[in-house]
Design a protein around this motif. Structure first.
Motif, PDB file in Angstrom:
ATOM      1  N   VAL A 295       0.846  -1.202   0.000  1.00 40.83           N
ATOM      2  CA  VAL A 295       0.000   0.000   0.000  1.00 40.83           C
ATOM      3  C   VAL A 295       0.876   1.244   0.000  1.00 40.83           C
ATOM      4  CG1 VAL A 295      -1.787   1.290   1.221  1.00 40.83           C
ATOM      5  CG2 VAL A 295      -1.813  -1.217   1.246  1.00 40.83           C
ATOM      6  N   SER A 296       0.640   2.158  -0.906  1.00 45.16           N
ATOM      7  CA  SER A 296       1.408   3.400  -0.961  1.00 45.16           C
ATOM      8  C   SER A 296       0.909   4.378   0.110  1.00 45.16           C
ATOM      9  CB  SER A 296       1.268   4.053  -2.335  1.00 45.16           C
ATOM     10  OG  SER A 296       1.858   5.337  -2.339  1.00 45.16           O
TER      11      SER A 296
ATOM     12  N   ALA B  36      -4.631   4.296  12.088  1.00 41.98           N
ATOM     13  CA  ALA B  36      -4.152   3.036  11.508  1.00 41.98           C
ATOM     14  C   ALA B  36      -4.943   1.857  12.065  1.00 41.98           C
ATOM     15  CB  ALA B  36      -2.663   2.866  11.791  1.00 41.98           C
ATOM     16  N   GLU B  37      -5.217   1.890  13.347  1.00 42.03           N
ATOM     17  CA  GLU B  37      -5.982   0.815  13.980  1.00 42.03           C
ATOM     18  C   GLU B  37      -7.412   0.767  13.433  1.00 42.03           C
ATOM     19  OE1 GLU B  37      -5.539   1.720  18.098  1.00 42.03           O
ATOM     20  OE2 GLU B  37      -3.590   0.712  18.269  1.00 42.03           O
TER      21      GLU B  37
ATOM     22  N   THR C 177      -6.585  -0.899   2.362  1.00 42.56           N
ATOM     23  CA  THR C 177      -6.415  -0.147   1.124  1.00 42.56           C
ATOM     24  C   THR C 177      -6.020   1.286   1.474  1.00 42.56           C
ATOM     25  OG1 THR C 177      -8.712   0.615   1.040  1.00 42.56           O
ATOM     26  CG2 THR C 177      -8.214  -1.546   0.055  1.00 42.56           C
ATOM     27  N   ARG C 178      -5.535   1.986   0.488  1.00 42.20           N
ATOM     28  CA  ARG C 178      -5.206   3.392   0.715  1.00 42.20           C
ATOM     29  C   ARG C 178      -6.465   4.162   1.107  1.00 42.20           C
ATOM     30  NH1 ARG C 178      -1.185   7.215  -0.707  1.00 42.20           N
ATOM     31  NH2 ARG C 178      -2.045   9.285  -1.157  1.00 42.20           N
TER      32      ARG C 178
ATOM     33  N   VAL D 116      -7.029   6.684   4.232  1.00 37.44           N
ATOM     34  CA  VAL D 116      -7.457   8.073   4.045  1.00 37.44           C
ATOM     35  C   VAL D 116      -8.740   8.348   4.817  1.00 37.44           C
ATOM     36  CG1 VAL D 116      -8.364   9.720   2.360  1.00 37.44           C
ATOM     37  CG2 VAL D 116      -6.304   8.385   1.830  1.00 37.44           C
ATOM     38  N   GLU D 117      -9.693   7.438   4.729  1.00 34.90           N
ATOM     39  CA  GLU D 117     -10.964   7.607   5.429  1.00 34.90           C
ATOM     40  C   GLU D 117     -10.749   7.680   6.946  1.00 34.90           C
ATOM     41  OE1 GLU D 117     -15.139   5.136   6.097  1.00 34.90           O
ATOM     42  OE2 GLU D 117     -13.998   4.858   4.231  1.00 34.90           O
ATOM     43  N   ALA D 118      -9.865   6.804   7.451  1.00 34.25           N
ATOM     44  CA  ALA D 118      -9.585   6.799   8.892  1.00 34.25           C
ATOM     45  C   ALA D 118      -8.891   8.084   9.319  1.00 34.25           C
ATOM     46  CB  ALA D 118      -8.736   5.587   9.244  1.00 34.25           C
ATOM     47  N   LEU D 119      -7.981   8.585   8.489  1.00 35.42           N
ATOM     48  CA  LEU D 119      -7.286   9.834   8.813  1.00 35.42           C
ATOM     49  C   LEU D 119      -8.257  11.014   8.812  1.00 35.42           C
ATOM     50  CD1 LEU D 119      -4.001   9.356   6.729  1.00 35.42           C
ATOM     51  CD2 LEU D 119      -4.196   9.422   9.226  1.00 35.42           C
TER      52      LEU D 119
END
Length: 322
Positions: free
Chosen positions: A268-269, A289-290, A305-306, A310-313
């Motif tokens: 994953v990038s 991340a968790e 997935t990326r 992104v959604e979690a961030l």
């Protein structure tokens, strides 16, 4: 001499009680019993095993100090961290400072023999969740020391009127029990109190500074604060080093996320995520991340997935702003 069954019973009981001295004594009795019966190789093997185990226990017990008792037990929380330096993701400059502290502590006897004390009074300052407490854990692990955490805000609120005497108990322990002593939320004690709250708080601060000046170099004393700007300027010169922590940059943020995800992030990038990671602390990134990991695992995937990340961030940023 007792029978083998009694020996086995005594071994089990001493092991369950954590009484190493009795355990080894019984084991040696078994060795003597076997030697008397002509089983010399077995007897020698048992004695050698006891000697080897005693050496390992002796090394490990450098950190496994007894739990604090009496008044001290109400003031500190003891732990034995297992956090390695390589797990701490901070700036290169900060890593170098921490490595220097570790190096000096490992050479403490040599330095003390020549009249020099290793760095042992540290002030850690920076935003919440940027690695200050983790640094204390790293020092404890790398130096094979227990960590004693002192919650200063609780100490102040619970023992107002006798905080000075309680602090003396802690600093007595600093001299008697080698370890890493973390004074967390130090701003509760070290705030620049220019208003009316100058009585008891000033006396407590004065007591702390006296104790800090006189503190034994036997242990490492760490004061951690999230609010450098409200600390009394006079405090900074009392420490051997001031370590400053910042929010992670884009590279560090990616490293934090990848370290927490492990194999879940394979392939994953994590490039160009700075628009989502800016303003987040190390702790925020770990939580994001968790969240991404759990989402992937719960839908049956072995990789995030990326988009998961992104959604979690985004969610973490919204929570932080809110």
């Amino acid at each position: 001499m007792a029978g083998l069954g009694e020996h086995i019973t005594a071994l089990v009981r001493s092991h369950a009680a954590g009484d190493d001295s009795v355990f080894y004594s019984v084991a040696l009795q078994v060795a003597a019993r076997e030697a008397k019966r002509g089983h010399h190789v077995l007897a020698e093997d048992i004695k050698q095993a006891v000697d080897n185990s005693r050496q390992i226990t002796s090394r490990n017990n450098v950190t496994k100090l007894a739990q604090p008792r009496g008044d001290l037990a109400e003031l500190v929380e003891v732990s034995h961290p297992q956090v390695q330096l390589r797990e701490l993701i901070v700036s290169g400059e900060l890593t170098t400072q921490i490595e220097q502290v570790i190096a000096e502590q490992r050479q403490r006897k040599n330095l003390l023999d020549h009249g020099f004390a290793p760095m042992y009074r540290l002030l850690l300052e920076g935003p919440p969740g940027t690695g200050k407490t983790m640094t204390a854990s790293v020092l404890a692990h790398e130096l094979a020391l227990p960590m004693f955490t002192v919650r200063l805000d609780g100490l102040l609120s619970k023992y107002m009127g006798e905080t000075g005497s309680k602090l003396r108990l802690v600093f007595d322990a600093v001299a008697e029990r080698r370890g890493v002593y973390l004074f967390d939320e130090f701003d509760a004690l070290g705030a620049d109190r220019s208003g009316n709250d100058v009585g008891e708080a000033r006396r407590i601060l004065s007591s702390f500074l006296v104790f800090l000046e006189q503190a034994s170099p036997e242990s490492i004393i760490i004061a951690a604060t999230n609010h450098r700007d409200i600390l009394d300027r006079a405090l900074f010169r009392r420490f051997d080093a001031v370590l400053t922590y910042d929010l992670p940059d884009a590279r560090q943020a990616g490293a934090v996320i990848r370290a927490r995800l492990g194999s879940l992030a394979t392939g994953v990038s994590l490039a160009k995520l700075d628009q989502y990671t800016t303003g987040l602390s190390h702790a925020d990134l770990v939580k994001a991340a968790e969240a991404a990991a759990k989402k992937a695992l719960m839908r049956g995937d072995e990789r995030v997935t990326r988009d998961d990340i992104v959604e979690a961030l985004k969610a973490r940023r919204s929570a932080s702003v809110g």
